[in-house]
Design an enzyme around this catalytic site. Structure first.
Site, PDB file in Angstrom:
ATOM      1  N   HIS A   1       1.015  -0.595  -0.152  1.00 18.29           N
ATOM      2  CA  HIS A   1       0.057   0.011   0.055  1.00 18.29           C
ATOM      3  C   HIS A   1       0.462   1.072   0.642  1.00 18.29           C
ATOM      4  CE1 HIS A   1      -2.593   3.185   1.135  1.00 18.29           C
ATOM      5  NE2 HIS A   1      -3.946   1.743   0.931  1.00 18.29           N
TER       6      HIS A   1
ATOM      7  N   ASP B   1      -7.491  -4.131  -0.407  1.00 17.26           N
ATOM      8  CA  ASP B   1      -8.298  -4.214  -1.991  1.00 17.26           C
ATOM      9  C   ASP B   1      -8.838  -6.178  -2.678  1.00 17.26           C
ATOM     10  OD1 ASP B   1      -9.222  -2.003  -2.749  1.00 17.26           O
ATOM     11  OD2 ASP B   1      -6.520  -1.641  -2.756  1.00 17.26           O
TER      12      ASP B   1
END
Length: 434
Positions: free
Chosen positions: A310, A367
């Site tokens: 991330h 995600d």
């Protein structure tokens, strides 16, 4: 509110030293106040992509990417996901505190009262081609919705903000569900006042005309958790877009529609869709994930792991730990047999045990797991970003409210460093050559 530290930063330009105040937030993040930089020095700062620029002061969400911290109004997101609901989380973000029982009941009642679209809006859905992307429909219909309510197209005053916020949070589900049904050539299913927020979305998505969708508690909870974890994430691209549009005193619906457009970008809201597309490509190639994982470690292979690592979190994404548990529970409960999910599990195990991924902190992120959950819930990939938008609506509205409540608010207007041609003259057509 910022805290003046009493210390200053010194900036020397052309031999002249300028002192700039240093401020500190409540979580001790320090910032150099350059609000008067241009007027006092004639210079501006250049920060391509705003990676080192604080665009505002906000009391909504705190992130510490190094420590893996995410808090809503000071409350760790893990506590909200475990103990709260999306509706309560939305109230917390927008109004700044956990609601009392009467406040939550009033808020929930307003959501129910505003869940139906104006009946004439059905004709707008009929005007979209069947292959239209749901995000395009969502943005257009949020804007269109504002046309059907007197006064809604103006910037809201505080006395009407509550109703407009409730209408937007509630109707975004209805618009999303109607757009999905339209894309499938299915009849519209209207919301039921007896259903709670997330139950109603599932009902409108998957019920038949004569038979309601079976609302399994594990399914409802999994989707509600996704909404909670996506409710806000500080000054990301779409939230900054909402604040930018709101600063021009645009109305709430126009600001939110702009947020949808920003979220639609594949570098922002489309990551969970990319996860499923990556898994589909792996499966169609006859791979069980092993070859892809090996190739991903080769920088020359062109293979990229989607849903791992991330930009903000240099450690583990705190939302990923929560959603992984939700994902594991859901898949076990539903007893789903899906080759893509088998590949996902194999890749997850590799990322959590392989030194290559551990050293680079390439852990599965929110995600990765949300894509798997939505796949398990039979939500089509083109709807993934729409689900994201439904959850993020609470944060967008909360940020809009901060702009609305700021008595010293000014329109956002970034500067630039011009690199084009210097002064030149118009050349007549005949002198330009053939």
């Amino acid at each position: 509110m910022d805290i003046k530290t009493g210390s200053t930063a010194k900036l020397e330009i052309d031999g002249k030293v300028h002192e700039l105040a240093v401020i500190e937030g409540t979580e001790h993040e320090r910032a150099i106040d350059i609000a008067s930089l241009r007027s006092s020095t004639g210079c501006i700062t250049l920060d391509d992509g705003y990676g080192n620029t604080g665009s505002c002061q906000s009391a909504i969400t705190f992130i510490d990417g190094e420590k893996g911290i995410l808090r809503y109004r000071g409350i760790p997101v893990a506590e909200m996901a475990e103990k709260s609901s999306y509706v309560e989380t939305a109230y917390l973000l927008i109004y700044g505190h956990l609601p009392r029982k009467s406040e939550l009941q009033r808020f929930s009642k307003m959501l129910t009262q505003n869940e139906n679209l104006h009946e004439d809006m059905k004709y707008h859905f009929e005007g979209f081609p069947s292959q239209a992307h749901p995000m395009a429909i969502l943005s257009a219909m949020i804007n269109a919705s504002s046309c059907f309510y007197p006064g809604q197209m103006q910037r809201p005053t505080r006395d009407v903000f509550d109703e407009q916020a409730a209408r937007l949070i509630s109707q975004v589900r209805t618009i999303a569900a109607f757009s999905y049904r339209k894309s499938r050539g299915l009849p519209i299913i209207y919301p039921k006042p007896s259903y709670k927020y997330t139950e109603n979305l599932l009902h409108m998505l998957f019920s038949d005309v004569y038979e309601d969708y079976e609302l399994r508690p594990e399914v409802v909870r999994a989707l509600d958790t996704i909404f909670i974890l996506h409710a806000d994430h500080e000054q990301n691209c779409s939230t900054s877009t909402v604040r930018m549009v709101a600063s021009a005193q645009a109305n709430l619906f126009a600001s939110a529609a702009a947020g949808v457009c920003a979220l639609w970008g594949p570098l922002h809201g489309g990551a969970n869709q990319w996860v499923i597309e990556m898994l589909s490509d792996i499966h169609s190639s006859g791979d069980d994930g092993s070859r892809f994982i090996k190739a991903a470690k080769d920088k020359n292979s062109g293979k990229r792991l989607m849903g791992f690592g991330h930009r903000v979190y240099r450690n583990y994404d705190p939302r990923a730990r929560i959603i992984k548990e939700t994902c594991d529970t859901l898949l076990k409960t539903l007893n789903i047999s899906d080759p893509l999910l088998d590949i996902a599990h194999r890749m997850e195990e590799a990322a959590l045990s392989d030194p290559y991924f551990i050293e680079r902190k390439l852990y599965p992120n929110v995600d990765f797991y949300s894509g798997i959950i939505l796949r398990a819930l039979r939500i089509p990939t083109e709807m993934f970003t729409v689900i994201f938008a439904i959850g993020r609506m609470a944060g967008w509205i909360a940020n809009f409210k901060e702009i609305l409540d700021d008595p010293k608010g000014r329109i956002y207007r970034p500067r630039q460093v011009y690199t084009g041609a210097t002064l030149t003259s118009y050349v007549p057509m005949g002198a330009r050559g053939e």
